[in-house]
Design an enzyme around this catalytic site. Sequence first.
Site, PDB file in Angstrom:
ATOM      1  N   THR A  44       0.831  -1.207   0.000  1.00 40.56           N
ATOM      2  CA  THR A  44       0.000   0.000   0.000  1.00 40.56           C
ATOM      3  C   THR A  44       0.864   1.255   0.000  1.00 40.56           C
ATOM      4  O   THR A  44       0.628   2.191  -0.772  1.00 40.56           O
ATOM      5  CB  THR A  44      -0.904   0.010   1.248  1.00 40.56           C
ATOM      6  OG1 THR A  44      -1.662  -1.190   1.292  1.00 40.56           O
ATOM      7  CG2 THR A  44      -1.841   1.203   1.232  1.00 40.56           C
ATOM      8  N   TYR A 107     -13.264  -5.459  -1.611  1.00 44.09           N
ATOM      9  CA  TYR A 107     -14.509  -5.145  -2.316  1.00 44.09           C
ATOM     10  C   TYR A 107     -15.415  -6.369  -2.469  1.00 44.09           C
ATOM     11  O   TYR A 107     -16.605  -6.301  -2.180  1.00 44.09           O
ATOM     12  CB  TYR A 107     -14.248  -4.500  -3.693  1.00 44.09           C
ATOM     13  CG  TYR A 107     -15.518  -3.961  -4.325  1.00 44.09           C
ATOM     14  CD1 TYR A 107     -16.033  -2.739  -3.913  1.00 44.09           C
ATOM     15  CD2 TYR A 107     -16.211  -4.679  -5.295  1.00 44.09           C
ATOM     16  CE1 TYR A 107     -17.223  -2.254  -4.462  1.00 44.09           C
ATOM     17  CE2 TYR A 107     -17.393  -4.199  -5.837  1.00 44.09           C
ATOM     18  CZ  TYR A 107     -17.890  -2.985  -5.420  1.00 44.09           C
ATOM     19  OH  TYR A 107     -19.064  -2.512  -5.949  1.00 44.09           O
ATOM     20  N   TYR A 133      -2.316 -10.649   4.414  1.00 47.83           N
ATOM     21  CA  TYR A 133      -2.429  -9.261   4.858  1.00 47.83           C
ATOM     22  C   TYR A 133      -3.882  -8.963   5.227  1.00 47.83           C
ATOM     23  O   TYR A 133      -4.762  -8.973   4.377  1.00 47.83           O
ATOM     24  CB  TYR A 133      -1.944  -8.350   3.718  1.00 47.83           C
ATOM     25  CG  TYR A 133      -1.899  -6.867   4.013  1.00 47.83           C
ATOM     26  CD1 TYR A 133      -2.015  -6.352   5.297  1.00 47.83           C
ATOM     27  CD2 TYR A 133      -1.712  -5.953   2.975  1.00 47.83           C
ATOM     28  CE1 TYR A 133      -1.960  -4.996   5.543  1.00 47.83           C
ATOM     29  CE2 TYR A 133      -1.648  -4.590   3.202  1.00 47.83           C
ATOM     30  CZ  TYR A 133      -1.780  -4.119   4.489  1.00 47.83           C
ATOM     31  OH  TYR A 133      -1.727  -2.768   4.727  1.00 47.83           O
ATOM     32  N   ARG A 138      -9.104  -1.072   4.694  1.00 47.69           N
ATOM     33  CA  ARG A 138      -8.988  -0.885   3.247  1.00 47.69           C
ATOM     34  C   ARG A 138      -9.759  -1.934   2.442  1.00 47.69           C
ATOM     35  O   ARG A 138     -10.083  -1.691   1.283  1.00 47.69           O
ATOM     36  CB  ARG A 138      -7.511  -0.901   2.829  1.00 47.69           C
ATOM     37  CG  ARG A 138      -6.745   0.353   3.235  1.00 47.69           C
ATOM     38  CD  ARG A 138      -5.325   0.335   2.703  1.00 47.69           C
ATOM     39  NE  ARG A 138      -4.568   1.513   3.113  1.00 47.69           N
ATOM     40  CZ  ARG A 138      -4.448   2.635   2.390  1.00 47.69           C
ATOM     41  NH1 ARG A 138      -5.048   2.740   1.220  1.00 47.69           N
ATOM     42  NH2 ARG A 138      -3.721   3.647   2.835  1.00 47.69           N
ATOM     43  N   LYS A 162       0.142 -10.375   8.313  1.00 47.24           N
ATOM     44  CA  LYS A 162       0.332  -8.962   8.641  1.00 47.24           C
ATOM     45  C   LYS A 162      -0.999  -8.487   9.203  1.00 47.24           C
ATOM     46  O   LYS A 162      -1.974  -8.317   8.462  1.00 47.24           O
ATOM     47  CB  LYS A 162       0.734  -8.158   7.403  1.00 47.24           C
ATOM     48  CG  LYS A 162       0.894  -6.658   7.683  1.00 47.24           C
ATOM     49  CD  LYS A 162       1.189  -5.876   6.414  1.00 47.24           C
ATOM     50  CE  LYS A 162       1.276  -4.379   6.711  1.00 47.24           C
ATOM     51  NZ  LYS A 162       1.488  -3.569   5.486  1.00 47.24           N
ATOM     52  N   ILE A 204       5.549  -5.035   9.619  1.00 47.88           N
ATOM     53  CA  ILE A 204       5.716  -4.453   8.281  1.00 47.88           C
ATOM     54  C   ILE A 204       5.272  -3.008   8.437  1.00 47.88           C
ATOM     55  O   ILE A 204       4.089  -2.732   8.643  1.00 47.88           O
ATOM     56  CB  ILE A 204       4.919  -5.215   7.218  1.00 47.88           C
ATOM     57  CG1 ILE A 204       5.466  -6.645   7.088  1.00 47.88           C
ATOM     58  CG2 ILE A 204       4.999  -4.489   5.866  1.00 47.88           C
ATOM     59  CD1 ILE A 204       4.713  -7.517   6.097  1.00 47.88           C
TER      60      ILE A 204
END
Length: 293
Positions: A44, A107, A133, A138, A162, A204
């Site tokens: 990202t 999404y 992740y 997000r 993560k 991270i």
Amino acid sequence: MEFRGAFTALSTPFTNGEIDEEAYRAFIEWQIEQGIDGLVPCGTTGEAATMNHEEQGRIISICVDQAKGRVPVVAGAGSNSTKEAIQLTKLAKDAGADAALQITPYYNKPTPGGLVEHFKAIAKEVSMPFVIYNVPGRTGLNLLPEHLKMIVDAVPEAIAVKEATGDLNQAAQVIEQCGKDFNLLSGDDFTVLPLLAVGGRGVISVISNIMPAAMSGMCKAFFEKDHEKALDLSLLMAPVNRAMFMETNPIPVKTSLKMMGLFKEAEFRLPIVPLQQENLPKLEAVLKEAKVI
């Protein structure tokens, strides 16, 4: 494969709309000199969402080449399309990355069964270590510990997560579900130190773009049981952490890299735009107080 310490979610320098390879290589070299434990291109923070596949492959290849095996490279390779995630993971493996960072599909909001099948399909085509992740802010989907355990049981490649919820109860349950040997990594710079205390292996990180020695030093101090030093470094980074999220990541961190002289420009690709003018002096003041600039 064990993940331990601070891994930088690398920002990507652009000049006139193109990847600035010279600046990127110099930045990677500086990160390694500062003692970072690992590198994560095309996440990202690296603005991978605005790159095409050719650019992502190039960025990963540059990172692997510059690192020269001195630290592991975990390449961003996820997508909400399983087919595209397979293609990106092939790029990461062909470029020589040590592992792939695989975001949960955004999404689409797949069911737990859909998540398992997504990662199984990627692993069937491209077998390499995966860091799953989980960033619901997000993606719109929170990967719960019991569902992560389903993925880990079905996909041997899934050896790390993560965890970017900032929820320490959830992080602790990851270790409870997946075991003490599972690689739990923080994806939330605000909660790295307490996450280490519940069984985490590292982070991270966004802030390690500009303070790699502090973040890697904090992790090292914790593992060496120097908890006072670890706390001191955590407190040093706390106000800078807040500044890194005064606007959407990676706007503040890339602006900071420009202020530090590590990037020629703080250039972004739409829909990301530069830091608002009124926030520039605020950011500069925080960086000066922390002796970053």
